[in-house]
Structure formats: C-alpha cells, structure tokens
Design a protein around this motif. Structure first.
Motif, PDB file in Angstrom:
ATOM      1  N   GLU A  45       0.829  -1.219   0.000  1.00 38.41           N
ATOM      2  CA  GLU A  45       0.000   0.000   0.000  1.00 38.41           C
ATOM      3  C   GLU A  45       0.860   1.264   0.000  1.00 38.41           C
ATOM      4  O   GLU A  45       0.599   2.231  -0.726  1.00 38.41           O
ATOM      5  N   VAL A  46       1.932   1.192   0.843  1.00 37.58           N
ATOM      6  CA  VAL A  46       2.857   2.347   0.900  1.00 37.58           C
ATOM      7  C   VAL A  46       3.532   2.546  -0.448  1.00 37.58           C
ATOM      8  O   VAL A  46       3.686   3.666  -0.939  1.00 37.58           O
ATOM      9  N   ALA A  47       3.953   1.387  -1.039  1.00 34.39           N
ATOM     10  CA  ALA A  47       4.600   1.492  -2.344  1.00 34.39           C
ATOM     11  C   ALA A  47       3.630   2.054  -3.383  1.00 34.39           C
ATOM     12  O   ALA A  47       3.988   2.878  -4.235  1.00 34.39           O
ATOM     13  N   ARG A  48       2.376   1.558  -3.296  1.00 36.48           N
ATOM     14  CA  ARG A  48       1.375   2.077  -4.245  1.00 36.48           C
ATOM     15  C   ARG A  48       1.148   3.576  -4.058  1.00 36.48           C
ATOM     16  O   ARG A  48       1.088   4.351  -5.017  1.00 36.48           O
ATOM     17  N   ARG A  49       1.028   3.945  -2.777  1.00 35.86           N
ATOM     18  CA  ARG A  49       0.783   5.363  -2.511  1.00 35.86           C
ATOM     19  C   ARG A  49       1.992   6.227  -2.866  1.00 35.86           C
ATOM     20  O   ARG A  49       1.849   7.366  -3.354  1.00 35.86           O
ATOM     21  N   LEU A  50       3.177   5.633  -2.606  1.00 34.62           N
ATOM     22  CA  LEU A  50       4.380   6.371  -3.003  1.00 34.62           C
ATOM     23  C   LEU A  50       4.431   6.560  -4.519  1.00 34.62           C
ATOM     24  O   LEU A  50       4.805   7.624  -5.020  1.00 34.62           O
ATOM     25  N   ALA A  51       4.033   5.471  -5.229  1.00 37.19           N
ATOM     26  CA  ALA A  51       4.022   5.568  -6.686  1.00 37.19           C
ATOM     27  C   ALA A  51       2.997   6.605  -7.135  1.00 37.19           C
ATOM     28  O   ALA A  51       3.242   7.433  -8.039  1.00 37.19           O
ATOM     29  N   GLU A  52       1.811   6.529  -6.493  1.00 38.50           N
ATOM     30  CA  GLU A  52       0.794   7.533  -6.847  1.00 38.50           C
ATOM     31  C   GLU A  52       1.257   8.940  -6.497  1.00 38.50           C
ATOM     32  O   GLU A  52       1.041   9.894  -7.250  1.00 38.50           O
TER      33      GLU A  52
END
Length: 336
Positions: A45-52
């Motif tokens: 989730e963190v990686a996804r949010r970081l990517a976003e």
C-alpha cells in the motif's frame, strides 16, 4: 517396547502444559504469519501510494512548470505593456507640452493681430480721418479676442467697445467717395472747352465721315458762313472771357488741377477752410475761362458746389482707452 520406556512418552503426551506450549507456539506462528502478511500489505500500500504520490508530484511539477511558464509569459507581456505605457505617457506629455506651446503661440499671434488692428485704426483716424476703416479694424480686433475666450482680456474688449461706440456715433463723412469725385474732375479738366477759343464746330466743308451732303446743301452752308462773318453779336451783360495765348492753356489747366489736388489734400487732413477755398477758386476759374453752357463744365461745377457744402471738419476721438488697455495686457503677460 517395555513398560518402562513407554511411560515417559505417555506421561509427556498426558502433560497439559505441553499442549499449551504447542498452542502458544502455533498461535505465535499464526500471528507472525498474519503480521507478516499485514506488513506485506502495508508495504504494498505504501509502495502504491508512493508511486501515486510520485506520479502526482510529476503531474504537479508539470503543472507547476506550465504555470511558471504562463507566469513568465504574463510577466513578459506585462513588461511590454509597461514599456508601451511609459512610451504613451512620454508621448502624452510631449503632446501636452506641444499643445500648450501652440496655445501660447496662438494667443501671442492673436494679441499681435489685435495690436496691429488698433494701430491701423489710430493711423487711419489721424492721417486720413477714415472712420469706416477704423471701425472695421476695431471690430476685427474684438472678434479675434472673442475667439480666445479668456477673462483676462475683458478690460481690453470693454475699451474696444467704448471706442467703437464713439466712432459709430460720429456723423458720416464719405472721405474716400469725395476724394474719388475730385479725382474724376481732375481727370476731365483736359477735355473741358476753353471760352477764349469758343466751342468747336463742324465745318460744312468737312462733314463727318459717312455724311456726304448734296451740292445744294454745301452751297447753302458756304453762303451762311459768309453771312455770319458779316454780322457779330456780342453780349455786354457779362464779362468777356479772358483771351489767352494758345500756349498758356496748358498752364491754365495744370494750375486748375493743382487747385483741385490741394483741395483733395485738405480733405484728407480735415482742413475745412482750405478745402472750401480751393473749391471756390476752382469754380471761379471754370466760370471765367471755360464754356459755361458746356455739359461737362456744368457737371464739374455742380460737383464742386456739392462738395463745398460738405462738412469735413469732424472732431475725431482718440483710441487712448484701447491703447492703454492693450499696454496693460502686454505688461501683465511680461510679468513672471
């Protein structure tokens, strides 16, 4: 298997704490797995949010760059507008200065025209006594001041109005008209017949061109001329014309012209006595030396009699009020 060796094993399985330990170990393992799974989910989730967030940051940075470019473009346009505004302000100041200079020049030119008109009016009154020209000059000066529409020129306009009222109230003397009539009389002096030579007659021997008389009329005319030479009719109720030599007629006519020209000069200078005296002498000379019943002589006599009855010595006012007001205007403009 002996009973002694199976008893510890059986006793171990029969020990409840062993199950508790195993349950605790299983629970701990399940919790570790669950925690590990949650940690993985959180990491994803963190990686996804970081990517976003990174994608959003890229978009923000693109939008920021675009906004900065628009701001820079607007600043450049604003700078160009500031430059044009400064140029326009400079041109406006230049035009305003030019307009003020033109207004001052126009006002100065108008005052110069007014001064020239007042001077012309004074000269016409003093030198020629020409009231109509003086009135026209003062009216022109007042019209020039009316176009300026400045309150500081009201005293000058009032002075012009007073002088105009005095001039228009004077009795009218047509000095130019009288002068022209005198000039016409002078121009006709050379054509007036002298009484000493008699009126020129047409001889029957030399009839006018185009009229050829028959022989009997020519003969009758010759006989009549002979008879007239035998009889002389003379009047004694008036003075005989003065006989002058043929060469003296030129000086008589020129002296008469000089008399009339002297009367003309007296007219222009408003010298009433000299004017009438010269006209009187001229009338006497016309009566004494020229054929009295000639139409041209009679017309000249009538013109001189009419002019002799004209009153030319009219007291003319000065233009002191207008000249003083004009000097005051000039003095006020010269003060800082």
């Amino acid at each position: 298997m002996t009973p002694s060796s199976s008893s510890p094993t059986r006793s171990a399985w029969q020990n409840p704490w062993l199950f508790v330990a195993l349950a605790a170990l299983a629970l701990a393992g399940w919790q570790w797995l669950e925690t590990r799974q949650q940690l993985n989910n959180v990491q994803q989730e963190v990686a996804r949010r970081l990517a976003e967030s990174e994608a959003g940051n890229k978009e923000d940075r693109g939008a920021q760059k675009q906004l900065l470019a628009q701001v820079a473009d607007l600043q450049a346009k604003l700078g160009a507008l500031d430059g044009k505004l400064a140029e326009f302000q400079g041109q406006s100041e230049t035009l305003q200065s030019f307009y003020q200079e033109m207004a001052r020049s126009r006002e100065e030119a108008t005052l110069l025209e007014v001064e020239q008109a007042v001077t012309l009016a004074g000269q016409q009154l003093q030198l020629a006594g020409n009231v109509p020209v003086a009135v026209l000059a003062l009216q022109t000066a007042d019209a020039r001041l009316a176009r300026l529409d400045r309150p500081q020129y009201m005293p000058l306009r009032k002075a012009l109005a007073k002088d105009l009222a005095q001039l228009t109230g004077l009795p009218f003397v047509d000095v130019p008209g009288i002068s022209l009539r005198l000039e016409q009389v002078v121009a006709g002096i050379d054509k007036l017949p002298l009484a000493a030579y008699g009126r020129p007659v047409e001889s029957s021997e030399n009839p006018p061109a185009g009229n050829v008389l028959p022989w009997w009329q020519r003969s009758g005319g010759e006989i009549w001329q002979e008879l007239k030479g035998l009889v002389r009719i003379q009047r004694f109720d008036r003075e005989e014309p003065v006989l002058i030599a043929p060469g003296q007629s030129f000086f008589l006519r020129e002296n008469l012209k000089l008399r009339l020209l002297n009367a003309r000069l007296a007219l222009l200078s408003r010298d009433q006595w000299t004017f009438r005296n010269e006209l009187k002498v001229s009338q006497q000379w016309l009566t004494r030396h020229f054929v009295a019943d000639d139409k041209a002589v009679q017309a000249a006599q009538a013109t001189l009699r009419q002019m002799s009855a004209t009153e030319i010595n009219v007291e003319l006012p000065s233009l002191n009020q207008s000249q003083t007001a004009l000097r005051n205007v000039r003095t006020g403009k010269e003060k800082p």
